[in-house]
Design a protein around this motif. Structure first.
Motif, short mmCIF file in Angstrom:
data_model
loop_
_atom_site.label_atom_id
_atom_site.label_comp_id
_atom_site.label_asym_id
_atom_site.label_seq_id
_atom_site.Cartn_x
_atom_site.Cartn_y
_atom_site.Cartn_z
N GLY A 24 42.67 36.02 32.40
CA GLY A 24 42.71 36.21 33.84
C GLY A 24 42.19 35.05 34.66
N VAL A 28 42.23 29.05 42.01
CA VAL A 28 42.24 29.90 43.21
C VAL A 28 41.61 29.12 44.35
CG1 VAL A 28 40.03 30.97 42.63
CG2 VAL A 28 41.66 32.20 44.08
N SER A 32 40.89 35.63 45.43
CA SER A 32 40.44 36.63 44.47
C SER A 32 41.07 36.40 43.10
CB SER A 32 40.83 38.03 44.96
OG SER A 32 40.21 38.32 46.19
N LEU A 33 40.39 36.85 42.08
CA LEU A 33 40.89 36.86 40.72
C LEU A 33 40.32 38.07 40.02
CD1 LEU A 33 40.58 33.24 39.22
CD2 LEU A 33 42.69 34.50 39.63
N ARG A 34 41.06 38.57 39.02
CA ARG A 34 40.53 39.63 38.19
C ARG A 34 40.53 39.16 36.74
NH1 ARG A 34 42.67 45.78 36.97
NH2 ARG A 34 44.19 44.62 35.70
N VAL A 41 37.64 29.60 35.38
CA VAL A 41 37.93 29.89 36.78
C VAL A 41 37.62 28.64 37.58
CG1 VAL A 41 37.26 31.23 38.81
CG2 VAL A 41 37.47 32.35 36.57
#
Length: 124
Positions: free
Chosen positions: A8, A12, A17-19, A120
């Protein structure tokens, strides 16, 4: 014991947002709690959020109100929903599972398992 696989992560923009997902396999019933970590200055890894077997949830102050930890027991999966992401959230995120398994003689042995991490990156 328990094997963990994260997914995931990605690129970004700030405010986005990220999950993240963490799928557990192996001795699932031995897990007492699962957590999300990321590296921090002066620490190997900084604890971000934890969810226990009983559903108790805790967050570190830096992510309270922005990150939400949850799980789907039917899918053996834990999630980290991240919102309002900031540049300083850029990191490799790791999930971990803590539990106890028993030897053939009934001796309890505590363990902590780690996933491989998912990157991320918060960037314009």
């Amino acid at each position: 014991q328990v094997q963990l696989v994260e997914s995931g992560g990605g690129l970004v923009q700030p405010g986005g947002s990220l999950r993240l997902s963490c799928v557990a396999s192996g001795s699932i019933n031995s897990i007492n709690s699962m957590s999300w970590y990321r590296p921090a200055p002066g620490k190997e890894r900084d604890l971000l959020a934890t969810i226990t077997r009983d559903g108790m949830i805790t967050y570190t102050d830096s992510v309270k109100g922005r990150f939400t930890i949850s799980r789907d027991n039917g899918k053996n999966t834990m999630y980290l929903q991240m919102s309002n992401l900031k540049f300083e959230d850029t990191a490799v995120y790791y999930c971990s599972a803590e539990g106890v398994h028993y030897t053939d003689y009934g001796t309890p042995i505590a363990y902590r398992s780690w996933g491989q991490g998912t990157q991320v990156t918060v960037t314009v």
